[in-house]
Write a protein that holds these residues in place. Sequence first.
Motif, mmCIF file in Angstrom:
data_model
loop_
_atom_site.group_PDB
_atom_site.id
_atom_site.type_symbol
_atom_site.label_atom_id
_atom_site.label_comp_id
_atom_site.label_asym_id
_atom_site.label_seq_id
_atom_site.Cartn_x
_atom_site.Cartn_y
_atom_site.Cartn_z
ATOM 1 N N ALA A 1 -0.740 -48.278 22.263
ATOM 2 C CA ALA A 1 -1.420 -49.384 21.591
ATOM 3 C C ALA A 1 -1.471 -50.612 22.512
ATOM 4 O O ALA A 1 -2.501 -51.278 22.628
ATOM 5 N N PHE A 2 -0.335 -50.903 23.189
ATOM 6 C CA PHE A 2 -0.321 -52.041 24.113
ATOM 7 C C PHE A 2 -1.304 -51.824 25.263
ATOM 8 O O PHE A 2 -2.029 -52.733 25.667
ATOM 9 N N THR A 3 -1.325 -50.605 25.798
ATOM 10 C CA THR A 3 -2.224 -50.314 26.914
ATOM 11 C C THR A 3 -3.681 -50.496 26.488
ATOM 12 O O THR A 3 -4.487 -51.089 27.210
ATOM 13 N N LEU A 4 -4.007 -49.989 25.303
ATOM 14 C CA LEU A 4 -5.390 -50.128 24.811
ATOM 15 C C LEU A 4 -5.759 -51.605 24.659
ATOM 16 O O LEU A 4 -6.878 -52.011 24.983
ATOM 17 N N GLY A 5 -4.803 -52.400 24.160
ATOM 18 C CA GLY A 5 -5.055 -53.833 24.015
ATOM 19 C C GLY A 5 -5.372 -54.474 25.360
ATOM 20 O O GLY A 5 -6.298 -55.277 25.478
ATOM 21 N N GLN A 6 -4.581 -54.115 26.398
ATOM 22 C CA GLN A 6 -4.812 -54.674 27.733
ATOM 23 C C GLN A 6 -6.187 -54.251 28.260
ATOM 24 O O GLN A 6 -6.913 -55.046 28.852
ATOM 25 N N VAL A 7 -6.526 -52.986 28.042
ATOM 26 C CA VAL A 7 -7.832 -52.495 28.517
ATOM 27 C C VAL A 7 -8.953 -53.268 27.817
ATOM 28 O O VAL A 7 -9.936 -53.684 28.441
ATOM 29 N N TRP A 8 -8.776 -53.506 26.516
ATOM 30 C CA TRP A 8 -9.805 -54.215 25.750
ATOM 31 C C TRP A 8 -9.987 -55.635 26.287
ATOM 32 O O TRP A 8 -11.113 -56.122 26.462
ATOM 33 N N ILE A 9 -8.871 -56.310 26.584
ATOM 34 C CA ILE A 9 -8.963 -57.664 27.132
ATOM 35 C C ILE A 9 -9.662 -57.627 28.497
ATOM 36 O O ILE A 9 -10.509 -58.466 28.810
ATOM 37 N N VAL B 1 -11.853 -55.427 29.570
ATOM 38 C CA VAL B 1 -13.293 -55.163 29.399
ATOM 39 C C VAL B 1 -14.012 -56.440 28.971
ATOM 40 O O VAL B 1 -15.109 -56.758 29.460
ATOM 41 N N GLN B 2 -13.368 -57.192 28.086
ATOM 42 C CA GLN B 2 -14.007 -58.438 27.629
ATOM 43 C C GLN B 2 -14.173 -59.421 28.783
ATOM 44 O O GLN B 2 -15.213 -60.064 28.919
ATOM 45 N N ASN B 3 -13.126 -59.535 29.619
ATOM 46 C CA ASN B 3 -13.221 -60.437 30.770
ATOM 47 C C ASN B 3 -14.327 -60.003 31.719
ATOM 48 O O ASN B 3 -15.096 -60.820 32.217
ATOM 49 N N TRP B 4 -14.379 -58.698 31.952
ATOM 50 C CA TRP B 4 -15.406 -58.165 32.850
ATOM 51 C C TRP B 4 -16.794 -58.481 32.297
ATOM 52 O O TRP B 4 -17.687 -58.920 33.027
ATOM 53 N N TYR B 5 -16.950 -58.309 30.969
ATOM 54 C CA TYR B 5 -18.261 -58.543 30.361
ATOM 55 C C TYR B 5 -18.635 -60.029 30.461
ATOM 56 O O TYR B 5 -19.770 -60.383 30.761
ATOM 57 N N ARG B 6 -17.606 -60.880 30.252
ATOM 58 C CA ARG B 6 -17.881 -62.316 30.307
ATOM 59 C C ARG B 6 -18.333 -62.715 31.715
ATOM 60 O O ARG B 6 -19.262 -63.491 31.889
ATOM 61 N N LYS B 7 -17.648 -62.158 32.732
ATOM 62 C CA LYS B 7 -18.023 -62.496 34.112
ATOM 63 C C LYS B 7 -19.406 -61.958 34.430
ATOM 64 O O LYS B 7 -20.184 -62.569 35.155
#
Length: 216
Positions: free
Chosen positions: A86-94, A96-102
């Motif tokens: 669950a923690f790993t998935l959370g980190q991956v999600w964050i 992906v969001q950063n990548w999308y924002r950039k």
Amino acid sequence: MPDARGDARHPIDALIDSPGREGLTGTAPASLYTPPAHREQVSVAPDFAPPEAQPAWRQDFPIDWPQDVYVERRDFVKFLVLTSAAFTLGQVWIGVQNWYRKRRGRPGVQRIASQDDLAVGAALSFTYPDAHEPCLLVRVAEREFVAFSQKCTHLSCAVYYAAATDRLECPCHNGAFSVETGRVLQGPPPRPLPRIKLDQRGDDIYAVGVEQGDEP
Ligand code: FES
């Protein structure tokens, strides 16, 4: 007196139905050959009294407390693996969001209005850099325009231009911002308003970027 085996402590009872010889008659209880339970597997009532001293309801519905609180190593490992996943998935999600924002990159160039659309001292609402970001364009002088995000930096109420006081005011908690710089003049807002960079091309006013007002 010693018996035939010479054991005085356990004399042989000649009677076939005597309590000590029940196993020979086929009347032994089924539990006779059951291996003794492990100490940890024996139920102990919360009051630590023996089972025969327990009330009838507890005897009818016994709860194996040791078994009940027992956690297998496999269950514990499963819990650790699932929590880590669950923690790993959370980190991956964050990530992906950063990548999308950039990837979205810098805000684009957007025409807001013609300078003739606004009288001196008037304000105009628009959205920039997307439809979810309300902003305010203010004509502060004949040839001077400013624009800021319309979201108050306190709790995101919509600020408005108050011509009487020549500042941007928030009706929710009496916050006020400078119309020149966006800095906080009064009230609870913690940061200045983000400023929209403008470019005038002929008679048209364009938004070309956002400057975060991080300084208090
Ligand atoms: S939301 Fe603007 S001052 Fe509170």
